[in-house]
Scaffold this active site. Sequence first.
Site, short mmCIF file in Angstrom:
data_model
loop_
_atom_site.label_atom_id
_atom_site.label_comp_id
_atom_site.label_asym_id
_atom_site.label_seq_id
_atom_site.Cartn_x
_atom_site.Cartn_y
_atom_site.Cartn_z
N ASP A 127 -32.58 1.65 -63.16
CA ASP A 127 -32.30 3.05 -62.77
C ASP A 127 -31.84 3.85 -63.98
O ASP A 127 -31.61 5.06 -63.89
CB ASP A 127 -31.30 3.12 -61.60
CG ASP A 127 -29.97 2.46 -61.92
OD1 ASP A 127 -29.81 1.90 -63.02
OD2 ASP A 127 -29.08 2.51 -61.05
N SER A 128 -31.77 3.18 -65.16
CA SER A 128 -31.58 3.91 -66.41
C SER A 128 -32.76 4.85 -66.64
O SER A 128 -32.70 5.72 -67.52
CB SER A 128 -31.41 2.95 -67.59
OG SER A 128 -32.44 1.98 -67.59
N ASP A 130 -34.36 -1.93 -59.86
CA ASP A 130 -33.03 -1.52 -59.39
C ASP A 130 -33.12 -0.78 -58.06
O ASP A 130 -33.93 0.15 -57.92
CB ASP A 130 -32.40 -0.55 -60.40
CG ASP A 130 -31.49 -1.24 -61.39
OD1 ASP A 130 -30.91 -2.29 -61.04
OD2 ASP A 130 -31.36 -0.73 -62.51
N LYS A 179 -32.66 -5.52 -57.92
CA LYS A 179 -31.34 -5.72 -58.52
C LYS A 179 -30.37 -4.75 -57.86
O LYS A 179 -30.72 -3.62 -57.55
CB LYS A 179 -31.37 -5.50 -60.03
CG LYS A 179 -30.00 -5.60 -60.71
CD LYS A 179 -30.10 -5.77 -62.20
CE LYS A 179 -30.28 -4.50 -62.99
NZ LYS A 179 -29.20 -3.49 -62.83
N GLU A 194 -26.06 -3.44 -57.85
CA GLU A 194 -24.77 -3.44 -58.53
C GLU A 194 -23.64 -3.72 -57.54
O GLU A 194 -23.57 -3.08 -56.49
CB GLU A 194 -24.53 -2.08 -59.20
CG GLU A 194 -25.52 -1.78 -60.31
CD GLU A 194 -25.24 -0.47 -61.04
OE1 GLU A 194 -24.18 0.16 -60.77
OE2 GLU A 194 -26.07 -0.09 -61.87
N GLU A 209 -22.75 -6.72 -67.61
CA GLU A 209 -22.84 -5.62 -68.58
C GLU A 209 -21.48 -5.30 -69.18
O GLU A 209 -20.49 -5.10 -68.47
CB GLU A 209 -23.42 -4.37 -67.87
CG GLU A 209 -23.54 -3.17 -68.80
CD GLU A 209 -24.42 -2.05 -68.27
OE1 GLU A 209 -25.05 -2.21 -67.20
OE2 GLU A 209 -24.48 -1.00 -68.95
O1 KIV Z 1 -30.72 0.30 -65.41
C1 KIV Z 1 -30.67 -0.47 -66.39
O2 KIV Z 1 -31.32 -0.26 -67.42
C2 KIV Z 1 -29.83 -1.66 -66.28
C3 KIV Z 1 -29.64 -2.49 -67.51
C4 KIV Z 1 -28.77 -1.81 -68.47
C5 KIV Z 1 -29.15 -3.85 -67.19
O3 KIV Z 1 -29.29 -1.91 -65.25
#
Ligand code: KIV
Length: 271
Positions: free
Chosen positions: A51-52, A90, A120, A122, A189
């Site tokens: 989600d980055s 994510d 994924k 969090e 992280e």
């Molecule tokens: O969204 C992302 O890029 C991440 C990584 C930094 C692990 O969750």
Amino acid sequence: MSTYQPVKKVTTHTLQEMKNRNEKISMLTGYDFSMAKIIDKAGVDVILVGDSASNIMAGHETTLPITLEQMIYHASSVVRAVTRSLVVVDLPFGSYQGNSKEALSSAIRIMKESGAHAVKMEGGQEIIESVKRILTAGIPVMGHLGLTPQSIYKFGTYVVRAKEEEEAIRLKEDAKLLEEAGCFSVVLEKIPAALASEVAKLVQIPIIGIGAGNGVDGQVLVVHDMLGINNEFNPRFLRKYNNLHDQMLSSFKQYISDVKSVDFPNEKEQY
Ligand code: KIV
């Protein structure tokens, strides 16, 4: 006789085998078809549609604004490019925190509409019911502990997490809980290297670190950061493998100059 050799795809089991034989796992983020094609060709084990993308692709300050639809768009572009890597996506902020039913329906949409291989999420104890429900549907889940950017407004800052004993103990408990629930891996992280190494020994599943030292089972970086496309983000943990920002800038400047001077297109570049 056919010489066709099917590509050996990376699965969640491959990652477990890699941990068991002490082979490190490589993971990079990917958000689009062209970049994912190169990452997969290089042999990276896991592509994370992070989600980055909210920061990197859309220019938002945080990961919070990205939607489920936008994640599915990025994930399906990556899936179309990949022949070998495991594609993990994510679950975006707001698509799973409400309740486990909503979490399952978000995970199902990602798997069904993008063709990705895993999701994924969090968090630890607070999302465990949702993790279990998604796993029950046969969807592999990767956990994410330590600095969890979807909670940035709770933390207030992106500094190193779990430096204090109380938070470190909770993080270890959460890693254990995620393993017991059935997660195939966990991302850690920005936590102290000694703690990350301890967690990697505490659990049997692969631990992938970002800013978590080298005592873990693999590493993940944001692809635009490691290529040096974004030159405004320089945390200690980031190794830059290129300076594409400067290379791209000078290419664009050269192009402008060539257009203005009518050097481009030349005789060979026209019909
Ligand atoms: O969204 C992302 O890029 C991440 C990584 C930094 C692990 O969750």
